[in-house]
Design an enzyme around this catalytic site. Sequence first.
Site, PDB file in Angstrom:
ATOM      1  N   ILE A  85     -12.404 -13.092   0.839  1.00  0.00           N
ATOM      2  CA  ILE A  85     -11.988 -14.496   0.582  1.00  0.00           C
ATOM      3  C   ILE A  85     -11.622 -14.876   2.042  1.00  0.00           C
ATOM      4  O   ILE A  85     -10.567 -14.191   2.762  1.00  0.00           O
ATOM      5  CB  ILE A  85     -10.684 -14.557  -0.259  1.00  0.00           C
ATOM      6  CG1 ILE A  85     -10.913 -13.885  -1.573  1.00  0.00           C
ATOM      7  CG2 ILE A  85      -9.900 -15.740  -0.189  1.00  0.00           C
ATOM      8  CD1 ILE A  85     -11.716 -15.133  -2.441  1.00  0.00           C
ATOM      9  N   SER A 145       0.813  -1.066   0.000  1.00  0.00           N
ATOM     10  CA  SER A 145       0.015   0.023  -0.291  1.00  0.00           C
ATOM     11  C   SER A 145       0.787   1.450  -0.047  1.00  0.00           C
ATOM     12  O   SER A 145       2.130   1.276   0.689  1.00  0.00           O
ATOM     13  CB  SER A 145      -0.780  -0.002   1.237  1.00  0.00           C
ATOM     14  OG  SER A 145      -1.423   1.496   1.405  1.00  0.00           O
ATOM     15  N   THR A 174      -5.391   2.387  -7.547  1.00  0.00           N
ATOM     16  CA  THR A 174      -6.852   2.308  -6.976  1.00  0.00           C
ATOM     17  C   THR A 174      -7.436   3.368  -7.346  1.00  0.00           C
ATOM     18  O   THR A 174      -7.302   4.675  -7.291  1.00  0.00           O
ATOM     19  CB  THR A 174      -6.707   2.290  -5.532  1.00  0.00           C
ATOM     20  OG1 THR A 174      -5.739   1.056  -5.198  1.00  0.00           O
ATOM     21  CG2 THR A 174      -7.907   2.166  -4.667  1.00  0.00           C
ATOM     22  N   ARG A 209     -16.845   5.851   7.280  1.00  0.00           N
ATOM     23  CA  ARG A 209     -16.757   4.841   8.128  1.00  0.00           C
ATOM     24  C   ARG A 209     -17.153   5.208   9.509  1.00  0.00           C
ATOM     25  O   ARG A 209     -16.286   5.958  10.310  1.00  0.00           O
ATOM     26  CB  ARG A 209     -15.324   4.191   8.039  1.00  0.00           C
ATOM     27  CG  ARG A 209     -15.170   3.787   6.679  1.00  0.00           C
ATOM     28  CD  ARG A 209     -13.571   3.630   6.241  1.00  0.00           C
ATOM     29  NE  ARG A 209     -13.300   3.660   4.897  1.00  0.00           N
ATOM     30  CZ  ARG A 209     -11.980   3.773   4.490  1.00  0.00           C
ATOM     31  NH1 ARG A 209     -11.002   3.814   5.184  1.00  0.00           N
ATOM     32  NH2 ARG A 209     -11.916   3.711   3.150  1.00  0.00           N
ATOM     33  N   HIS A 227     -12.931  -2.268  -2.457  1.00  0.00           N
ATOM     34  CA  HIS A 227     -12.008  -1.780  -1.141  1.00  0.00           C
ATOM     35  C   HIS A 227     -12.656  -2.380   0.107  1.00  0.00           C
ATOM     36  O   HIS A 227     -12.758  -1.862   1.112  1.00  0.00           O
ATOM     37  CB  HIS A 227     -12.392  -0.334  -1.073  1.00  0.00           C
ATOM     38  CG  HIS A 227     -11.035   0.360  -0.805  1.00  0.00           C
ATOM     39  ND1 HIS A 227     -10.342   0.981  -1.636  1.00  0.00           N
ATOM     40  CD2 HIS A 227     -10.593   0.629   0.359  1.00  0.00           C
ATOM     41  CE1 HIS A 227      -9.232   1.502  -1.215  1.00  0.00           C
ATOM     42  NE2 HIS A 227      -9.292   1.457   0.093  1.00  0.00           N
ATOM     43  N   LYS A 246      -7.581  -1.194 -10.108  1.00  0.00           N
ATOM     44  CA  LYS A 246      -8.287  -1.764  -8.793  1.00  0.00           C
ATOM     45  C   LYS A 246      -9.354  -0.927  -8.189  1.00  0.00           C
ATOM     46  O   LYS A 246      -9.183   0.008  -8.203  1.00  0.00           O
ATOM     47  CB  LYS A 246      -7.238  -1.564  -7.529  1.00  0.00           C
ATOM     48  CG  LYS A 246      -7.577  -2.285  -6.163  1.00  0.00           C
ATOM     49  CD  LYS A 246      -6.546  -2.442  -5.177  1.00  0.00           C
ATOM     50  CE  LYS A 246      -7.255  -3.014  -3.934  1.00  0.00           C
ATOM     51  NZ  LYS A 246      -7.780  -1.744  -3.069  1.00  0.00           N
ATOM     52  N   TYR A 275      -2.009   5.902  -5.340  1.00  0.00           N
ATOM     53  CA  TYR A 275      -3.079   6.823  -5.915  1.00  0.00           C
ATOM     54  C   TYR A 275      -2.763   7.899  -6.524  1.00  0.00           C
ATOM     55  O   TYR A 275      -1.243   8.088  -6.517  1.00  0.00           O
ATOM     56  CB  TYR A 275      -3.884   7.417  -4.373  1.00  0.00           C
ATOM     57  CG  TYR A 275      -4.496   6.176  -3.533  1.00  0.00           C
ATOM     58  CD1 TYR A 275      -5.687   5.925  -4.004  1.00  0.00           C
ATOM     59  CD2 TYR A 275      -3.898   6.046  -2.394  1.00  0.00           C
ATOM     60  CE1 TYR A 275      -6.319   4.885  -2.948  1.00  0.00           C
ATOM     61  CE2 TYR A 275      -4.626   5.090  -1.460  1.00  0.00           C
ATOM     62  CZ  TYR A 275      -5.646   4.597  -2.053  1.00  0.00           C
ATOM     63  OH  TYR A 275      -6.555   3.766  -0.903  1.00  0.00           O
ATOM     64  N   ARG A 323      -8.045  -7.755   4.792  1.00  0.00           N
ATOM     65  CA  ARG A 323      -7.774  -8.253   6.387  1.00  0.00           C
ATOM     66  C   ARG A 323      -7.494  -9.252   6.880  1.00  0.00           C
ATOM     67  O   ARG A 323      -6.526  -9.313   7.937  1.00  0.00           O
ATOM     68  CB  ARG A 323      -9.263  -8.214   6.891  1.00  0.00           C
ATOM     69  CG  ARG A 323     -10.061  -6.744   6.718  1.00  0.00           C
ATOM     70  CD  ARG A 323     -11.402  -6.530   6.937  1.00  0.00           C
ATOM     71  NE  ARG A 323     -12.057  -5.357   6.710  1.00  0.00           N
ATOM     72  CZ  ARG A 323     -12.676  -5.128   5.555  1.00  0.00           C
ATOM     73  NH1 ARG A 323     -12.802  -6.069   4.693  1.00  0.00           N
ATOM     74  NH2 ARG A 323     -13.449  -3.926   5.539  1.00  0.00           N
TER      75      ARG A 323
HETATM   76  N1  FMN Z   1      -6.948  -0.322  -0.515  1.00  0.00           N
HETATM   77  C1  FMN Z   1      -5.886   0.218  -1.360  1.00  0.00           C
HETATM   78  O1  FMN Z   1      -5.943   0.332  -2.542  1.00  0.00           O
HETATM   79  N2  FMN Z   1      -4.849   0.697  -0.736  1.00  0.00           N
HETATM   80  C2  FMN Z   1      -5.013   0.878   0.699  1.00  0.00           C
HETATM   81  O2  FMN Z   1      -4.149   1.695   1.282  1.00  0.00           O
HETATM   82  C3  FMN Z   1      -6.125   0.161   1.387  1.00  0.00           C
HETATM   83  N3  FMN Z   1      -5.859   0.171   2.720  1.00  0.00           N
HETATM   84  C4  FMN Z   1      -6.604  -0.780   3.485  1.00  0.00           C
HETATM   85  C5  FMN Z   1      -6.995  -0.627   4.841  1.00  0.00           C
HETATM   86  C6  FMN Z   1      -7.391  -1.679   5.274  1.00  0.00           C
HETATM   87  C7  FMN Z   1      -7.589  -1.685   7.096  1.00  0.00           C
HETATM   88  C8  FMN Z   1      -8.676  -2.511   4.686  1.00  0.00           C
HETATM   89  C9  FMN Z   1      -9.585  -3.497   5.421  1.00  0.00           C
HETATM   90  C10 FMN Z   1      -8.405  -2.390   3.453  1.00  0.00           C
HETATM   91  C11 FMN Z   1      -7.799  -1.397   2.527  1.00  0.00           C
HETATM   92  N4  FMN Z   1      -7.631  -1.430   1.146  1.00  0.00           N
HETATM   93  C12 FMN Z   1      -6.809  -0.869   0.642  1.00  0.00           C
HETATM   94  C13 FMN Z   1      -8.569  -2.162   0.407  1.00  0.00           C
HETATM   95  C14 FMN Z   1      -7.771  -3.641   0.251  1.00  0.00           C
HETATM   96  O3  FMN Z   1      -6.856  -3.589  -0.615  1.00  0.00           O
HETATM   97  C15 FMN Z   1      -8.952  -4.660  -0.213  1.00  0.00           C
HETATM   98  O4  FMN Z   1      -9.459  -4.175  -1.282  1.00  0.00           O
HETATM   99  C16 FMN Z   1      -9.887  -5.366   0.949  1.00  0.00           C
HETATM  100  O5  FMN Z   1      -9.308  -5.247   2.003  1.00  0.00           O
HETATM  101  C17 FMN Z   1     -10.137  -6.689   0.323  1.00  0.00           C
HETATM  102  O6  FMN Z   1     -11.346  -7.267   1.247  1.00  0.00           O
HETATM  103  P1  FMN Z   1     -10.935  -8.214   2.421  1.00  0.00           P
HETATM  104  O7  FMN Z   1     -10.356  -7.163   3.665  1.00  0.00           O
HETATM  105  O8  FMN Z   1     -12.312  -8.671   2.894  1.00  0.00           O
HETATM  106  O9  FMN Z   1      -9.802  -9.209   2.190  1.00  0.00           O
END
Ligand code: FMN
Length: 359
Positions: A288, A109, A159, A168, A254, A230, A133, A309
């Site tokens: 997943i 990230s 993204t 949130r 996301h 993404k 980004y 997560r």
């Molecule tokens: N997606 C990004 O493209 N950049 C990020 O910095 C980013 N930070 C995230 C932080 C957290 C705590 C979470 C839960 C998600 C974040 N995401 C971010 C989205 C994740 O890349 C991903 O799309 C998502 O977590 C997938 O779902 P899952 O948590 O159910 O596996």
Amino acid sequence: CAEMAMVCLTDFEEYAKEHLSKSTWDYYAAGADECCTRDDNLLAYKRIRLRPRILRDVSVSDTRTTVQGMEISFPVGIAPTAFHCMAWHEGEMATARAAEAVNTCYITSTYSTCSVEEIVAAAPNGYRWFQLYVYRDRKLSESIVHRVEALGYKALVLTVDVPYTGKRRDDIRNQFKLPPHLKVKNFDGLIQEAVGPEEYGIPANTLDPSISWKDVYWLQSLTRLPVIIKGILTKEDAELAVEHGVQGIIVSNHGGRQLDGGPATIDALSEIVDTVQGRIEVYLDGGIRTGSDVLKAVALGAKCVFIGRPAVWGLAYKGEEGVREVLQILNDEFRLSMALSGCRNVAEINRNLIQLAKL
Ligand code: FMN
């Protein structure tokens, strides 16, 4: 307590919930608004039924696949998530080592709490993509692109679902902030310390909500790396992505943290796969949690899936070892689901495995 047997990914979730501070746990768990989309990401897998084949000699199985031409041990990588040092002191360095050990892809990230230089030094042989980004200050985006390219990152993941941050509720209630001892290290010295309103450790209004398809061309003009988008959820945008010459799509909402009310990613996958018709690779993230989720996504056309997560839960449990354990459990479950449905290798997994009439 650390000796408890971790059997499935939910065990790591429970451990993390118990051991992280409330505001940290809430930040990782958060979805937007009423969390319908976040929760549907998981529920949607439970609505899908498989059509297992039998008597196919599954004594030997092979879970390997490729993404962007690179071999990985199984079709699961690590999605970009922010702020790993809140879950474990070594943060993204531990995540990177785990992905390297398991031989899969780790999407770093932009909002990492270790710098990309530290991450690469921690796991020099890891296979990595970098998530970015587009900032109002294009020079900032440009400099990070050149840095990660020089460091050996193999693709850029743009993204596109955050023109603004989703609402949130728990983060607002907790007034969530990156703890003062942590930093978004990639920007250390590059952006001014937030004086005004701040969002998640970055001055508010750093991201550019005016970005559009022409910025994809702009990004391509900066780099020779493959560009992967993404955050696509419709066939219309998938077609535009192909027309704009990107090398991959991650079907993602996301983790349900942006638009609440959008589709579960597994429900959006098929129309995108049908439209793309193999012209570029299609990946998926969101929800997943088991090996059979992976099997279902691959059967519906995902070349690879990514976990968000669950990797953070692994970190919270035991750092590198915990993330490795999460990936190993998913790999074992995936291998077993493959065998129990009559698949010996990833190439044998296809749509015939899915009870489409039920969808
Ligand atoms: N997606 C990004 O493209 N950049 C990020 O910095 C980013 N930070 C995230 C932080 C957290 C705590 C979470 C839960 C998600 C974040 N995401 C971010 C989205 C994740 O890349 C991903 O799309 C998502 O977590 C997938 O779902 P899952 O948590 O159910 O596996």
